[in-house]
Design an enzyme around this catalytic site. Structure first.
Site, PDB file in Angstrom:
ATOM      1  N   HIS A 112       0.837  -1.202   0.000  1.00 17.80           N
ATOM      2  CA  HIS A 112       0.000   0.000   0.000  1.00 17.80           C
ATOM      3  C   HIS A 112       0.873   1.254   0.000  1.00 17.80           C
ATOM      4  O   HIS A 112       0.579   2.242  -0.683  1.00 17.80           O
ATOM      5  CB  HIS A 112      -0.892   0.035   1.249  1.00 17.80           C
ATOM      6  CG  HIS A 112      -1.896  -1.074   1.327  1.00 17.80           C
ATOM      7  ND1 HIS A 112      -1.846  -2.054   2.276  1.00 17.80           N
ATOM      8  CD2 HIS A 112      -2.995  -1.350   0.571  1.00 17.80           C
ATOM      9  CE1 HIS A 112      -2.864  -2.894   2.122  1.00 17.80           C
ATOM     10  NE2 HIS A 112      -3.579  -2.496   1.084  1.00 17.80           N
ATOM     11  N   GLY A 126      -2.887  -2.353  -6.930  1.00 13.43           N
ATOM     12  CA  GLY A 126      -1.743  -3.254  -6.944  1.00 13.43           C
ATOM     13  C   GLY A 126      -1.925  -4.392  -7.946  1.00 13.43           C
ATOM     14  O   GLY A 126      -3.031  -4.908  -8.131  1.00 13.43           O
ATOM     15  N   SER A 161       0.407  -9.065   1.642  1.00 14.16           N
ATOM     16  CA  SER A 161      -1.064  -9.062   1.657  1.00 14.16           C
ATOM     17  C   SER A 161      -1.518  -8.890   3.097  1.00 14.16           C
ATOM     18  O   SER A 161      -0.871  -9.407   4.029  1.00 14.16           O
ATOM     19  CB  SER A 161      -1.582 -10.410   1.122  1.00 14.16           C
ATOM     20  OG  SER A 161      -2.922 -10.607   1.525  1.00 14.16           O
TER      21      SER A 161
END
Ligand code: PAF
Length: 279
Positions: free
Chosen positions: A33, A144, A182
């Site tokens: 992120h 992403g 993740s």
């Protein structure tokens, strides 16, 4: 970093800007992120991130309730990462009434792979992304590559609905051993975390076989799934697809074999991981 919880507060904060660059998230932020946020800062005149765990994209048996909500940590990471504005609507702000109008994405793209195993997932994603776009009105939005199919579905939605936003795809960030970052990696205990790298390794082996000239995809994919299953995984799919439309390349069509992506989703215990590799 300024924080808006309501749409009206967000619009007031964004009023002076012409080209917001936007990163939508469900929180529990990791370096993937932050890499998107870094790119956002280089693109727009203001960087905006959202944190919203979107109920619409979870099936009833999935982890909506237990999805990690790490507000303090996320704010600190965004602050450090130079985020200008955080939009963190409460559910009642984004869905003040039942969301009965929804985006129905093209089933040819959205009902395969992830959409096959998680029916309605991309309707939930597109509906919230369109709504977030309407709130933020970004000039750029970053997604992403780890969620390969998601960024394709969003791109197609933007194109077909002529939304005035440019979609930018950021490369997958990986841990040292190659596991894609993740939010769901946090569910893995130490043993599962050590095992998790077998998913990208299986994708690489599948990709190498195709690059080496193998064209018997059914056999290769079945073998890849069997190998993971033998290690205790429950694979949903490991498959080689055309990058352009995520359909299988056809054996007799030489052109189909130039631009491919290997995609995989598999459960390790209760944790479902996805990954992909362009070949
Ligand atoms: O990728 C995600 O985290 C979510 O699917 C998104 C794009 C924030 C929509 O809820």
């Amino acid at each position: 970093m300024l924080i808006a919880h309501s749409i009206s507060d967000l619009r007031a904060l964004l009023a002076p800007y012409r080209s917001p660059a936007f990163v939508a998230t469900m929180g529990n932020l990791h370096d993937g992120h932050l890499a998107l946020l870094r790119s956002a800062r280089g693109l727009g005149d203001v960087s905006v991130a959202s944190i919203f765990v979107n109920r619409l994209q979870f099936l009833p048996h999935e982890d909506f309730d237990s999805y990690p909500r790490t507000w303090e940590q996320d704010c600190a990471r965004l602050e450090e990462g130079g985020c200008d504005i955080l939009f963190a609507p409460r559910e009642a702000d984004l869905y003040p009434e039942a969301q009965t109008f929804k985006v129905l994405p093209d089933p040819a793209l959205a009902d395969i792979l992830e959409g096959h195993f998680r029916p309605g997932f991309f309707t939930g994603v597109c509906t919230v992304v369109l709504k977030l776009f309407n709130c933020v009105q970004p000039r750029f939005a970053l997604f992403g590559q780890k969620d390969y199919q998601q960024q394709m579905v969003v791109r197609r939605m933007v194109r077909q609905l002529a939304l005035p936003v440019e979609i930018v795809t950021g490369q997958t960030e990986r841990a040292e051993d190659g596991l894609a970052l993740s939010s769901r990696n946090g569910y893995l205990d130490a043993a599962a975390r050590a095992e998790a790298v077998q998913l990208p390794l299986a994708l690489r082996a599948l990709g190498d076989a195709v690059r080496g000239g193998r064209r018997d995809l059914d056999a290769l994919e079945a073998e890849a799934a069997r190998s993971l299953a033998a290690r205790g995984w429950q694979p949903d799919y490991l498959t080689v697809r055309r990058r352009a439309d995520l359909l299988p390349p056809q054996p007799g069509h030489a052109d189909d074999w130039h631009s491919l992506v290997v995609l995989g989703a598999a459960r390790l215990g209760a944790t479902r991981l996805i990954d992909n590799l362009e070949i």
